[in-house]
Structure formats: C-alpha cells, structure tokens
Motif scaffolding. Structure first.
Motif, PDB file in Angstrom:
ATOM      1  N   VAL A   1       0.730  -1.409  -0.149  1.00 55.65           N
ATOM      2  CA  VAL A   1      -0.035   0.016   0.068  1.00 55.65           C
ATOM      3  C   VAL A   1       0.836   1.378  -0.081  1.00 55.65           C
ATOM      4  O   VAL A   1       0.542   2.256  -0.509  1.00 55.65           O
ATOM      5  N   TRP A   2       2.146   1.216   0.579  1.00 54.64           N
ATOM      6  CA  TRP A   2       3.034   2.308   0.552  1.00 54.64           C
ATOM      7  C   TRP A   2       3.415   2.542  -0.855  1.00 54.64           C
ATOM      8  O   TRP A   2       4.085   3.722  -0.864  1.00 54.64           O
ATOM      9  N   GLN A   3       3.232   1.995  -1.720  1.00 51.46           N
ATOM     10  CA  GLN A   3       3.510   2.296  -2.894  1.00 51.46           C
ATOM     11  C   GLN A   3       2.276   3.076  -3.887  1.00 51.46           C
ATOM     12  O   GLN A   3       2.825   3.724  -4.699  1.00 51.46           O
ATOM     13  N   LYS A   4       1.383   2.968  -3.184  1.00 50.34           N
ATOM     14  CA  LYS A   4       0.214   3.663  -3.795  1.00 50.34           C
ATOM     15  C   LYS A   4      -0.067   5.158  -3.177  1.00 50.34           C
ATOM     16  O   LYS A   4      -0.402   5.917  -3.686  1.00 50.34           O
ATOM     17  N   ILE A   5       0.292   5.168  -1.689  1.00 51.40           N
ATOM     18  CA  ILE A   5       0.063   6.306  -1.005  1.00 51.40           C
ATOM     19  C   ILE A   5       0.820   6.343   0.202  1.00 51.40           C
ATOM     20  O   ILE A   5       1.234   5.322   0.703  1.00 51.40           O
ATOM     21  N   THR A   6       1.521   7.694   0.474  1.00 51.42           N
ATOM     22  CA  THR A   6       2.431   7.848   1.538  1.00 51.42           C
ATOM     23  C   THR A   6       1.503   8.023   2.885  1.00 51.42           C
ATOM     24  O   THR A   6       0.327   8.029   2.908  1.00 51.42           O
ATOM     25  N   PRO A   7       2.214   7.536   4.025  1.00 55.70           N
ATOM     26  CA  PRO A   7       1.290   8.017   5.206  1.00 55.70           C
ATOM     27  C   PRO A   7       0.773   9.285   5.468  1.00 55.70           C
ATOM     28  O   PRO A   7      -0.140   9.519   5.866  1.00 55.70           O
ATOM     29  N   GLN A   8       1.725  10.162   4.894  1.00 55.16           N
ATOM     30  CA  GLN A   8       1.330  11.442   5.291  1.00 55.16           C
ATOM     31  C   GLN A   8       0.070  11.859   4.340  1.00 55.16           C
ATOM     32  O   GLN A   8      -0.971  12.639   4.848  1.00 55.16           O
ATOM     33  N   GLU A   9       0.112  11.389   2.988  1.00 48.88           N
ATOM     34  CA  GLU A   9      -0.806  11.647   2.257  1.00 48.88           C
ATOM     35  C   GLU A   9      -2.351  10.887   2.758  1.00 48.88           C
ATOM     36  O   GLU A   9      -3.457  11.306   2.766  1.00 48.88           O
ATOM     37  N   ALA A  10      -2.200   9.613   3.309  1.00 46.66           N
ATOM     38  CA  ALA A  10      -3.383   8.887   3.885  1.00 46.66           C
ATOM     39  C   ALA A  10      -3.953   9.726   4.897  1.00 46.66           C
ATOM     40  O   ALA A  10      -5.202   9.723   5.200  1.00 46.66           O
ATOM     41  N   ILE A  11      -3.208  10.337   5.854  1.00 40.32           N
ATOM     42  CA  ILE A  11      -3.511  11.028   7.009  1.00 40.32           C
ATOM     43  C   ILE A  11      -4.507  12.451   6.397  1.00 40.32           C
ATOM     44  O   ILE A  11      -5.519  12.762   6.978  1.00 40.32           O
ATOM     45  N   ALA A  12      -3.873  13.154   5.358  1.00 39.53           N
ATOM     46  CA  ALA A  12      -4.463  14.168   5.045  1.00 39.53           C
ATOM     47  C   ALA A  12      -5.942  13.946   4.548  1.00 39.53           C
ATOM     48  O   ALA A  12      -6.947  14.543   4.729  1.00 39.53           O
ATOM     49  N   VAL A  13      -5.908  12.667   3.699  1.00 47.37           N
ATOM     50  CA  VAL A  13      -7.231  12.423   3.036  1.00 47.37           C
ATOM     51  C   VAL A  13      -8.130  12.002   4.020  1.00 47.37           C
ATOM     52  O   VAL A  13      -9.294  12.380   3.952  1.00 47.37           O
ATOM     53  N   ARG A  14      -7.652  11.192   5.105  1.00 50.95           N
ATOM     54  CA  ARG A  14      -8.595  10.832   6.250  1.00 50.95           C
ATOM     55  C   ARG A  14      -9.200  12.074   6.800  1.00 50.95           C
ATOM     56  O   ARG A  14     -10.375  12.102   7.144  1.00 50.95           O
ATOM     57  N   GLU A  15      -8.520  13.117   7.256  1.00 46.90           N
ATOM     58  CA  GLU A  15      -8.918  14.199   7.733  1.00 46.90           C
ATOM     59  C   GLU A  15      -9.928  14.996   7.074  1.00 46.90           C
ATOM     60  O   GLU A  15     -10.868  15.433   7.646  1.00 46.90           O
ATOM     61  N   ARG A  16      -9.565  15.209   5.969  1.00 46.45           N
ATOM     62  CA  ARG A  16     -10.686  15.875   4.975  1.00 46.45           C
ATOM     63  C   ARG A  16     -12.071  15.176   4.923  1.00 46.45           C
ATOM     64  O   ARG A  16     -13.040  15.792   4.857  1.00 46.45           O
ATOM     65  N   ALA A  17     -11.895  13.767   4.575  1.00 43.22           N
ATOM     66  CA  ALA A  17     -13.032  13.144   4.561  1.00 43.22           C
ATOM     67  C   ALA A  17     -13.820  13.060   5.627  1.00 43.22           C
ATOM     68  O   ALA A  17     -15.133  12.934   5.864  1.00 43.22           O
ATOM     69  N   SER A  18     -13.126  12.748   6.855  1.00 38.34           N
ATOM     70  CA  SER A  18     -13.830  12.426   8.106  1.00 38.34           C
ATOM     71  C   SER A  18     -14.544  13.870   8.516  1.00 38.34           C
ATOM     72  O   SER A  18     -15.718  13.887   8.967  1.00 38.34           O
ATOM     73  N   ALA A  19     -13.929  15.050   8.410  1.00 37.99           N
ATOM     74  CA  ALA A  19     -14.513  16.269   8.733  1.00 37.99           C
ATOM     75  C   ALA A  19     -15.607  16.779   7.837  1.00 37.99           C
ATOM     76  O   ALA A  19     -16.523  17.058   8.231  1.00 37.99           O
ATOM     77  N   ALA A  20     -15.773  16.232   6.507  1.00 39.07           N
ATOM     78  CA  ALA A  20     -16.687  16.314   5.382  1.00 39.07           C
ATOM     79  C   ALA A  20     -17.948  15.453   5.958  1.00 39.07           C
ATOM     80  O   ALA A  20     -19.133  16.180   6.118  1.00 39.07           O
ATOM     81  N   ALA A  21     -17.624  14.685   6.284  1.00 39.05           N
ATOM     82  CA  ALA A  21     -18.569  13.472   6.674  1.00 39.05           C
ATOM     83  C   ALA A  21     -19.377  14.025   7.887  1.00 39.05           C
ATOM     84  O   ALA A  21     -20.483  14.021   8.177  1.00 39.05           O
ATOM     85  N   LEU A  22     -18.574  14.424   9.079  1.00 39.00           N
ATOM     86  CA  LEU A  22     -19.286  14.907   9.956  1.00 39.00           C
ATOM     87  C   LEU A  22     -20.069  16.101   9.993  1.00 39.00           C
ATOM     88  O   LEU A  22     -21.101  16.328  10.385  1.00 39.00           O
ATOM     89  N   ARG A  23     -19.385  16.973   9.109  1.00 41.47           N
ATOM     90  CA  ARG A  23     -20.189  18.332   8.869  1.00 41.47           C
ATOM     91  C   ARG A  23     -21.598  18.131   8.196  1.00 41.47           C
ATOM     92  O   ARG A  23     -22.544  18.698   8.683  1.00 41.47           O
ATOM     93  N   GLN A  24     -21.581  17.162   7.187  1.00 37.47           N
ATOM     94  CA  GLN A  24     -22.690  16.641   6.543  1.00 37.47           C
ATOM     95  C   GLN A  24     -23.711  16.134   7.569  1.00 37.47           C
ATOM     96  O   GLN A  24     -24.874  16.138   7.454  1.00 37.47           O
ATOM     97  N   ARG A  25     -23.216  15.202   8.302  1.00 38.06           N
ATOM     98  CA  ARG A  25     -24.094  14.720   9.304  1.00 38.06           C
ATOM     99  C   ARG A  25     -24.850  15.663  10.349  1.00 38.06           C
ATOM    100  O   ARG A  25     -25.975  15.538  10.665  1.00 38.06           O
ATOM    101  N   ILE A  26     -24.159  16.494  10.796  1.00 38.04           N
ATOM    102  CA  ILE A  26     -24.797  17.515  11.942  1.00 38.04           C
ATOM    103  C   ILE A  26     -25.147  18.736  11.483  1.00 38.04           C
ATOM    104  O   ILE A  26     -25.767  19.433  12.292  1.00 38.04           O
ATOM    105  N   GLY A  27     -25.254  18.988  10.049  1.00 32.25           N
ATOM    106  CA  GLY A  27     -25.728  19.996   9.517  1.00 32.25           C
ATOM    107  C   GLY A  27     -25.370  21.583  10.304  1.00 32.25           C
ATOM    108  O   GLY A  27     -24.136  21.791  10.290  1.00 32.25           O
ATOM    109  N   ASP A  28     -26.165  22.375  10.339  1.00 31.83           N
ATOM    110  CA  ASP A  28     -26.038  23.481  10.947  1.00 31.83           C
ATOM    111  C   ASP A  28     -25.047  23.653  12.196  1.00 31.83           C
ATOM    112  O   ASP A  28     -24.397  24.810  12.270  1.00 31.83           O
TER     113      ASP A  28
END
Length: 223
Positions: free
Chosen positions: A28-55
């Motif tokens: 998997v480290w040939q596909k994505i670096t740990p730093q990239e994976a962390i950044a993707v996870r943060e963006r996706a997790s925050a977006a999912a949380l914002r979508q779930r809780i609305g205002d």
C-alpha cells in the motif's frame, strides 16, 4: 507511525487475524504515503461529520466541544500506548469539525490501547477477543463480521482453545468463567480509560457530554 511494516501494524492493533495486515502492507505504501493517507482521512472525516450534523457544524457549541474534547485527548501519558502516541505526534487540525474528529480518535485509541493491555493481561488474543465479543452479542463466532471470513478450521481451533480453557461451553456459548473474564476485561478497560478526563472539571465534563449528545445524534439544534 510512518511506513510501519505489517508485523508492527499487527502488534499495535492487536486484533487483526494472522496474515490480514500482510495482505495490504507494505504494497500500500507504493500507492500512497502515510502523510497523504492522513490528509485524506482528515478531509473526508471532517466532511462526513459536517454533513451529518448540519448547521451545528458552524455553531459555537461545536467549537466549545472541540476545545474540551481536545484538552482531554492530549492530556494522558503515552507510555505503553503506541497507537495513541502515534496520533499524538500529529498536528492538531484547526478547523473545528476536523478537530473534534481528531480528538475523538485520540480518545478512542487511548481507550483501545488500554483495552489491548487488559486483553493481554488476561491472556486473550486478538482473535479470541472477537470470539468473546460475538458471544457477548448472542452470536456464534462464525457469524461475527470481523472473523467470519477466517478459514473454518482456523476459527474452530480458536474456539476449541477457549473451550479447553473453560471459557466456552460445548454448544459454543459462554461458560460462567468466560462471561466473568469478558466482564473483568471491560471493567479494567474502563478503569484505564477514565484518567484522561481528569483534566476536566466535573462541570466541564458535564458540558462536554451535553454538547456531544446532539452531535452524536446528528441533530440540528439552536444555540
């Protein structure tokens, strides 16, 4: 934790079946670096949380809850808690939704590291822990999602080992001793997880719980 090899990931997470991690690491480290994976996870997790809780995502409540949760999440010693220590080494997100998700992850993995210690102290392996959880949920081991994919002979050997130790009965359910050890592990996990919240006053802890309730429910509330 960087580009950790399969054996290290297996040891830290404790409950993966033998060989499960090695199916994905290190290729998997040939596909994505740990730093990239962390950044993707943060963006996706925050977006999912914002979508779930609305205002609520734009409210002062979220800011305050994030501040309290983060204060608790970074307060505990890291000794003996490898995954928690790895997460603590990351920068704290500035955006509140991302910050709350990160704080919750720290709190969860602090508890998880303690749970692994409790399992180890009681002589319960990672796969055995899943068997005990399945039984606690009223399921047969082969029905439980985290281990149902294991080869039948491998899973049967794990259950047989628990049966030989007097923790599982002939029908594949809990014995009294099995239920007792499960309860003792959970109680010890709770005890090991509790001190991280000592940095908060009783009023702040009540405020944190009250603030998290609508977030957990995904509800839109007025401030």
């Amino acid at each position: 934790m960087g580009q950790a090899p399969a054996a290290v990931v297996h040891a830290v997470f404790y409950n993966f079946a033998d060989g499960e991690v090695a199916r994905h690491i290190p290729w998997v480290w040939q596909k994505i670096t740990p730093q990239e994976a962390i950044a993707v996870r943060e963006r996706a997790s925050a977006a999912a949380l914002r979508q779930r809780i609305g205002d609520l995502a734009e409210s002062p409540t979220l800011v305050r809850v994030t501040e309290l949760a983060t204060r608790a999440a970074v307060s505990a010693p890291t000794e003996g808690r490898a995954l928690y220590a790895g997460l603590r080494a990351l920068e704290l997100p500035e955006e509140p939704a991302a910050g709350l998700w990160h704080a919750a992850t720290l709190l969860r993995e602090h508890r998880g590291d303690g749970h692994n210690a409790a399992l180890l102290a009681h002589g319960i392996s990672g796969t055995e822990a899943h068997v005990l959880m399945a039984l606690d949920l009223g399921m047969k081991a082969e029905q439980f999602g985290r281990i149902h994919h294991l080869p039948k002979a491998q899973l049967a050997a794990v259950v047989d080992g628990l049966r030989e130790r007097g923790l599982v009965d002939a029908a594949g359910g809990f014995t009294d001793a099995g239920r007792d050890i499960k309860q003792r592990i959970e109680a010890r996990t709770d005890e090991l997880a509790a001190p991280i919240y000592d940095v908060l006053s009783a009023d702040e802890l009540d405020e944190l719980i009250a603030g998290l309730e609508p977030i957990a429910a995904g509800a839109d509330v007025d401030d």
